[in-house]
Design a protein around this motif. Structure first.
Motif, PDB file in Angstrom:
ATOM      1  N   LYS A 158       1.339  -0.256  -4.020  1.00  0.00           N
ATOM      2  CA  LYS A 158       1.627  -1.206  -5.095  1.00  0.00           C
ATOM      3  C   LYS A 158       3.049  -0.992  -5.589  1.00  0.00           C
ATOM      4  O   LYS A 158       3.468   0.140  -5.827  1.00  0.00           O
ATOM      5  N   MET A 159       3.761  -2.107  -5.749  1.00  0.00           N
ATOM      6  CA  MET A 159       5.136  -2.074  -6.247  1.00  0.00           C
ATOM      7  C   MET A 159       5.235  -2.871  -7.536  1.00  0.00           C
ATOM      8  O   MET A 159       4.368  -3.686  -7.867  1.00  0.00           O
ATOM      9  N   SER A 160       6.330  -2.661  -8.270  1.00  0.00           N
ATOM     10  CA  SER A 160       6.610  -3.461  -9.454  1.00  0.00           C
ATOM     11  C   SER A 160       6.887  -4.905  -9.045  1.00  0.00           C
ATOM     12  O   SER A 160       7.196  -5.196  -7.884  1.00  0.00           O
ATOM     13  N   VAL A 161       6.785  -5.815 -10.006  1.00  0.00           N
ATOM     14  CA  VAL A 161       6.988  -7.238  -9.707  1.00  0.00           C
ATOM     15  C   VAL A 161       8.368  -7.483  -9.123  1.00  0.00           C
ATOM     16  O   VAL A 161       8.531  -8.299  -8.205  1.00  0.00           O
ATOM     17  N   ASP A 162       9.389  -6.781  -9.613  1.00  0.00           N
ATOM     18  CA  ASP A 162      10.740  -6.987  -9.084  1.00  0.00           C
ATOM     19  C   ASP A 162      11.031  -6.153  -7.843  1.00  0.00           C
ATOM     20  O   ASP A 162      12.155  -6.156  -7.336  1.00  0.00           O
ATOM     21  N   LEU A 163      10.007  -5.434  -7.348  1.00  0.00           N
ATOM     22  CA  LEU A 163      10.100  -4.626  -6.127  1.00  0.00           C
ATOM     23  C   LEU A 163      11.117  -3.488  -6.224  1.00  0.00           C
ATOM     24  O   LEU A 163      11.591  -2.980  -5.206  1.00  0.00           O
ATOM     25  N   SER A 164      11.404  -3.045  -7.460  1.00  0.00           N
ATOM     26  CA  SER A 164      12.405  -1.989  -7.632  1.00  0.00           C
ATOM     27  C   SER A 164      11.815  -0.589  -7.591  1.00  0.00           C
ATOM     28  O   SER A 164      12.553   0.387  -7.405  1.00  0.00           O
ATOM     29  N   ARG A 165      10.478  -0.437  -7.790  1.00  0.00           N
ATOM     30  CA  ARG A 165       9.893   0.900  -7.874  1.00  0.00           C
ATOM     31  C   ARG A 165       8.425   0.851  -7.483  1.00  0.00           C
ATOM     32  O   ARG A 165       7.725  -0.120  -7.788  1.00  0.00           O
ATOM     33  N   PRO A 166       7.954   1.891  -6.809  1.00  0.00           N
ATOM     34  CA  PRO A 166       6.523   1.948  -6.494  1.00  0.00           C
ATOM     35  C   PRO A 166       5.712   2.261  -7.750  1.00  0.00           C
ATOM     36  O   PRO A 166       6.099   3.111  -8.557  1.00  0.00           O
ATOM     37  N   LEU A 167       4.589   1.567  -7.900  1.00  0.00           N
ATOM     38  CA  LEU A 167       3.664   1.838  -8.998  1.00  0.00           C
ATOM     39  C   LEU A 167       2.516   2.735  -8.543  1.00  0.00           C
ATOM     40  O   LEU A 167       2.008   3.536  -9.316  1.00  0.00           O
ATOM     41  N   VAL A 168       2.101   2.570  -7.283  1.00  0.00           N
ATOM     42  CA  VAL A 168       1.114   3.464  -6.666  1.00  0.00           C
ATOM     43  C   VAL A 168       1.670   3.809  -5.289  1.00  0.00           C
ATOM     44  O   VAL A 168       1.678   2.961  -4.389  1.00  0.00           O
ATOM     45  N   PRO A 169       2.144   5.031  -5.097  1.00  0.00           N
ATOM     46  CA  PRO A 169       2.844   5.357  -3.843  1.00  0.00           C
ATOM     47  C   PRO A 169       1.941   5.616  -2.653  1.00  0.00           C
ATOM     48  O   PRO A 169       2.411   5.627  -1.514  1.00  0.00           O
ATOM     49  N   SER A 170       0.651   5.824  -2.875  1.00  0.00           N
ATOM     50  CA  SER A 170      -0.241   6.106  -1.745  1.00  0.00           C
ATOM     51  C   SER A 170      -0.405   4.878  -0.868  1.00  0.00           C
ATOM     52  O   SER A 170      -0.111   3.750  -1.278  1.00  0.00           O
ATOM     53  N   GLN A 171      -0.892   5.089   0.341  1.00  0.00           N
ATOM     54  CA  GLN A 171      -1.015   4.022   1.338  1.00  0.00           C
ATOM     55  C   GLN A 171      -2.455   3.581   1.499  1.00  0.00           C
ATOM     56  O   GLN A 171      -3.364   4.399   1.560  1.00  0.00           O
ATOM     57  N   GLY A 172      -2.675   2.254   1.554  1.00  0.00           N
ATOM     58  CA  GLY A 172      -3.991   1.723   1.848  1.00  0.00           C
ATOM     59  C   GLY A 172      -4.386   2.051   3.278  1.00  0.00           C
ATOM     60  O   GLY A 172      -3.547   2.091   4.189  1.00  0.00           O
TER      61      GLY A 172
END
Length: 338
Positions: A158-172
């Protein structure tokens, strides 16, 4: 011959269009995952019934999703160039705000697996409507998503709406596979090659019904790619097929079919039902002997959730949009199998 299950799907989607503001007077309520299934199902209904209104509904929903969930994109001609937000009811977590794993489920942002689902819907719309704009938007979305989500060690969930930072860094669990399948379908060689590296030596088996259904859909997409041009994906396809069989065996052992509706999650079960419909076309390209025994489970799940008493359960009403649209997709699966 008129298909009664398709008729039920049509009625469900008509109600969905009214209640979420696509038709009628309600304010728009858009959610990317649910809307992707609705678009694909309407495309399939258009092909099955030949009624223009289904194609019009799919195109109208695409336009509204881009307007509502892509409002942060500055150029209307490129509505997917900076991704599309999820559509959650709470704003995203601010930079520096502590992470709350429970609250995060209700916060907005961008999900990789929702974006790949939307890419598929756009690619299908391009083929069905014979309009290259949809494919071009799918490509732009795939390129932007890959650029911001994929990193040397994996994929941000999961990333922020502006794609500047990860909100959840783990991988699906299936994100690399989902991404590979759609980027290869779109002909994005660099992105597909990097995702294929992330897929190497991985196993995909899961006991989650929704995950098992998605794995079957990925298997169908991979099988078609191998049959057409991508013989380099044969080993991956073999592994995915093996893990589909393991997954279905595991899901069947859970025996959730005997539980009351209040203890079940419809959209997860109906995602499995949808995936089970992929087994027949998958059989045109691969050996599905280990998978075919589970096909009747699709009808059992659909019939259970068609019952009004089961739709009165809190587990249905709390997720009414996604439950109803996934039911429609399973009842009329053609669009999701394109």
């Amino acid at each position: 011959m008129v298909d009664g299950r398709e008729d039920r799907a049509i009625a469900i989607l008509d109600a969905f269009a009214d209640s979420t503001g696509l038709s009628g007077e309600m304010p728009p309520r858009r959610y990317l995952w649910t809307d992707a299934f609705a678009v694909s199902t309407w495309l399939g209904l258009y092909l099955s019934r030949g009624e223009r209104r289904f194609l019009d509904l799919a195109k109208r929903l695409i336009a509204e999703v881009h307007e509502v969930l892509g409002a942060h994109n500055p150029d209307p001609a490129h509505p997917t160039a900076r991704g599309l937000r999820i559509g959650k009811r709470l704003p995203e977590r601010a930079a520096g705000e502590p992470y709350d794993p429970d609250l995060e489920w209700d916060r907005d942002g961008q999900y990789y697996h929702y974006l790949t689902r939307w890419m598929r819907a756009l690619e299908r719309a391009g083929r069905v409507a014979n309009d290259e704009h949809y494919r071009a938007w799918a490509v732009e979305l795939a390129e932007a998503t890959h650029r911001h989500f994929v990193h040397p060690r994996g994929i941000y969930w999961k990333m922020s709406v502006d794609l500047s930072r990860p909100l959840v860094p783990s991988q699906g669990m299936h994100d690399p596979l989902d991404g590979l399948m759609v980027t290869a379908t779109l002909g994005l060689a660099t992105e597909a090659r990097e995702l294929a590296r992330l897929c190497a030596e991985r196993r995909w088996a899961t006991e989650d019904p929704l995950g098992a259904g998605g794995l079957l859909l990925d298997a169908l997409g991979l099988a078609r790619l191998v049959a057409e041009v991508r013989t380099d994906l044969e080993a991956l396809l073999a592994q995915v097929l093996e893990d589909c069989a393991v997954s279905l065996a595991g899901v069947a052992q859970e025996d959730f079919v005997g539980l009351r509706a209040a203890r079940r999650l419809a959209f997860r079960e109906l995602g499995l039902a949808l995936g089970l419909h992929a087994i027949a076309p998958l059989g045109e390209h691969a050996d599905v002997a280990l998978l075919e025994r589970y096909v009747p489970l699709a009808k059992a799940l659909e019939d259970f959730w068609l019952q009004s008493a089961n739709q009165a359960a809190s587990t249905w009403t709390a997720h009414a949009d996604i439950n109803s649209v996934t039911l429609a997709a399973a009842l009329a699966p053609r669009g999701s199998l394109l």
